[in-house]
Write a protein that holds these residues in place. Structure first.
Motif, mmCIF file in Angstrom:
data_model
loop_
_atom_site.group_PDB
_atom_site.id
_atom_site.type_symbol
_atom_site.label_atom_id
_atom_site.label_comp_id
_atom_site.label_asym_id
_atom_site.label_seq_id
_atom_site.Cartn_x
_atom_site.Cartn_y
_atom_site.Cartn_z
ATOM 1 N N GLY A 1 12.539 15.003 82.597
ATOM 2 C CA GLY A 1 13.603 15.599 81.805
ATOM 3 C C GLY A 1 14.942 15.208 82.381
ATOM 4 N N LEU A 2 15.821 14.662 81.546
ATOM 5 C CA LEU A 2 17.139 14.234 81.990
ATOM 6 C C LEU A 2 18.164 15.276 81.542
ATOM 7 C CD1 LEU A 2 18.504 10.653 82.004
ATOM 8 C CD2 LEU A 2 19.913 12.481 81.066
ATOM 9 N N PHE A 3 18.948 15.763 82.515
ATOM 10 C CA PHE A 3 19.872 16.860 82.252
ATOM 11 C C PHE A 3 21.300 16.487 82.648
ATOM 12 C CE2 PHE A 3 15.729 18.655 83.009
ATOM 13 C CZ PHE A 3 15.607 19.666 82.062
ATOM 14 N N VAL B 1 17.703 13.855 86.945
ATOM 15 C CA VAL B 1 16.446 13.460 86.318
ATOM 16 C C VAL B 1 15.313 14.232 86.975
ATOM 17 C CG1 VAL B 1 14.987 11.539 85.625
ATOM 18 C CG2 VAL B 1 17.425 11.160 86.030
ATOM 19 N N GLY B 2 14.769 15.195 86.255
ATOM 20 C CA GLY B 2 13.631 15.953 86.760
ATOM 21 C C GLY B 2 12.342 15.197 86.519
ATOM 22 N N MET B 3 11.403 15.332 87.451
ATOM 23 C CA MET B 3 10.120 14.655 87.314
ATOM 24 C C MET B 3 9.025 15.569 87.854
ATOM 25 S SD MET B 3 8.726 11.916 86.123
ATOM 26 C CE MET B 3 10.255 10.998 85.869
ATOM 27 N N ARG B 4 7.907 15.615 87.149
ATOM 28 C CA ARG B 4 6.780 16.423 87.610
ATOM 29 C C ARG B 4 5.473 15.796 87.135
ATOM 30 N NH1 ARG B 4 7.162 21.778 83.638
ATOM 31 N NH2 ARG B 4 7.123 20.651 81.648
ATOM 32 N N CYS B 5 4.426 16.018 87.901
ATOM 33 C CA CYS B 5 3.087 15.577 87.511
ATOM 34 C C CYS B 5 2.436 16.729 86.764
ATOM 35 C CB CYS B 5 2.267 15.201 88.741
ATOM 36 S SG CYS B 5 0.589 14.631 88.357
ATOM 37 N N THR B 6 2.074 16.496 85.516
ATOM 38 C CA THR B 6 1.552 17.577 84.680
ATOM 39 C C THR B 6 0.035 17.550 84.498
ATOM 40 O OG1 THR B 6 1.975 16.262 82.686
ATOM 41 C CG2 THR B 6 3.703 17.793 83.395
ATOM 42 N N ARG B 7 -0.572 16.392 84.739
ATOM 43 C CA ARG B 7 -2.026 16.325 84.568
ATOM 44 C C ARG B 7 -2.597 15.179 85.363
ATOM 45 N NH1 ARG B 7 -5.841 13.829 81.452
ATOM 46 N NH2 ARG B 7 -4.287 12.584 80.333
ATOM 47 N N ARG C 1 19.367 12.451 91.310
ATOM 48 C CA ARG C 1 20.718 12.478 90.723
ATOM 49 C C ARG C 1 21.275 11.068 90.627
ATOM 50 N NH1 ARG C 1 25.145 17.012 91.912
ATOM 51 N NH2 ARG C 1 23.747 17.961 90.385
ATOM 52 N N LEU C 2 21.953 10.789 89.521
ATOM 53 C CA LEU C 2 22.607 9.498 89.341
ATOM 54 C C LEU C 2 23.865 9.684 88.507
ATOM 55 C CD1 LEU C 2 21.927 8.471 86.178
ATOM 56 C CD2 LEU C 2 19.681 8.149 87.186
ATOM 57 N N GLN D 1 24.116 18.797 83.737
ATOM 58 C CA GLN D 1 24.152 20.207 84.120
ATOM 59 C C GLN D 1 22.884 20.866 83.565
ATOM 60 O OE1 GLN D 1 28.066 21.641 82.937
ATOM 61 N NE2 GLN D 1 29.022 20.672 84.714
ATOM 62 N N ASP D 2 22.999 21.874 82.707
ATOM 63 C CA ASP D 2 21.796 22.517 82.177
ATOM 64 C C ASP D 2 21.396 21.993 80.801
ATOM 65 O OD1 ASP D 2 21.413 24.172 84.370
ATOM 66 O OD2 ASP D 2 22.705 25.744 83.572
ATOM 67 N N GLN D 3 22.153 21.038 80.270
ATOM 68 C CA GLN D 3 21.854 20.516 78.938
ATOM 69 C C GLN D 3 20.753 19.458 79.004
ATOM 70 O OE1 GLN D 3 25.041 18.425 76.996
ATOM 71 N NE2 GLN D 3 23.987 18.360 75.007
ATOM 72 N N PHE D 4 19.688 19.687 78.287
ATOM 73 C CA PHE D 4 18.575 18.737 78.214
ATOM 74 C C PHE D 4 18.946 17.608 77.254
ATOM 75 C CE2 PHE D 4 14.488 17.772 75.887
ATOM 76 C CZ PHE D 4 14.009 16.897 76.842
ATOM 77 N N LEU D 5 18.926 16.377 77.747
ATOM 78 C CA LEU D 5 19.341 15.226 76.941
ATOM 79 C C LEU D 5 18.170 14.382 76.453
ATOM 80 C CD1 LEU D 5 22.409 13.928 79.020
ATOM 81 C CD2 LEU D 5 22.383 15.603 77.151
#
Length: 298
Positions: free
Chosen positions: A104-106, A87-93, A17-18, A108-112
């Motif tokens: 993914g930067l959000f 700021v969501g972050m995940r390792c996908t591969r 969060r920022l 609230q629930d809005q994807f920016l």
């Protein structure tokens, strides 16, 4: 880059969060585009903390380092001055030597804004790629699968002393400038010690439980790796030591808390007991917690 139209908050286990600062907006009062990459890079650094990995030491132990090969940003909507962003972050591969992270930067629930970061694991001396270590691969896949990133074990000084003392030296002697003669005492050889380890075996937190006096036990020498504080590792060690005190019949647990850590212990159910004092030039206060109440959360 994957199709970011489907990116949602629920896709991520990790968030950083920022709040947007004045220096990060342009004349239109929206975030200047280059700052989004900084946001994602900051989130990646916090992601490693969520893995219970002190980045520099962990990479050294794994025999390599990570280098950015490619960074792609997908702009969908703008963030503005003073917005609170997650700021969501995940390792996908994970390939042979590369790793792909999706962000993914959000608001609230809005994807920016979306991001894809490709890293290569490489030899720091030559910057030539090498296979991603099996341990690192297991940590990343385990985290994304919802697994715990650390464990706590207890034992005597002969079993845990070498690892516990290394962390205590780093925190108390090197970081806090406590005289070495004050750090080591006769209790170490006879008390119960606890250490928290990350998934690659590094000690990231430690503490000890002294014998009880009149039903009051004492926890001491609590130390957490400076890069991993506020990650729940100290609370996990406290929980294990409290459980050990409760199991042997103690009714109250006490500790001498540095004033800077007082709020941490308050969140675990401890309350000040008596007047404050100084030890090694550092303000302290004794704090106590009843073991008859429900156990604190980690």
């Amino acid at each position: 880059m994957s199709d970011t139209t489907a990116i949602q908050r629920k896709d991520f286990r990790f968030f950083h969060r920022l709040r947007v600062r004045w220096a990060e907006v342009d004349m239109q009062k929206i975030v200047f585009n280059a700052h989004y990459l900084m946001y994602f890079d900051t989130a990646v650094a916090d992601y490693w903390r969520a893995l219970a990995l002190p980045y520099e030491e962990a990479m050294h132990a794994l025999g390599g380092d990570l280098y950015v090969r490619k960074a792609t940003i997908d702009f969908r909507a703008s963030a503005r001055m003073d917005d609170v962003l997650d700021v969501g972050m995940r390792c996908t591969r994970i390939g042979n030597s590369s790793m792909v992270f999706e962000g993914g930067l959000f608001r609230q629930d809005q994807f920016l804004v979306g991001c894809e970061l490709v890293y290569v694991f490489a030899d720091p001396a030559t910057q030539t790629s090498k296979p991603v270590p099996a341990l690192l691969r297991e940590v990343l896949t385990g985290y994304e699968a919802g697994e715990r990133m650390s464990t706590v074990e207890t034992g005597d000084w002969a079993t845990l002393g070498e690892d516990a003392s290394a962390l205590r030296r780093a925190v108390f002697i090197e970081e806090q400038n406590i005289p070495e003669a004050m750090e080591w005492d006769e209790h170490d050889a006879v008390v119960l010690h606890a250490v928290a380890r990350n998934r690659i075996g590094q000690v990231i937190a430690t503490g000890r439980l002294l014998p009880a006096e009149n039903g009051v036990s004492h926890i001491g020498r609590m130390a957490v790796h400076r890069n991993l504080r506020s990650g729940g590792h100290g609370a996990a060690v406290m929980q294990v030591l409290e459980d050990a005190a409760r199991a042997r019949g103690d009714s109250v647990v006490a500790l001498n808390a540095q004033r800077s850590a007082e709020r941490f212990y308050e969140r675990l159910g401890y309350v000040p007991h008596g007047d404050g004092f100084e030890e090694a030039g550092i303000p302290h206060v004794e704090m106590r917690r009843s073991l008859l109440s429900s156990s604190s959360s980690q």
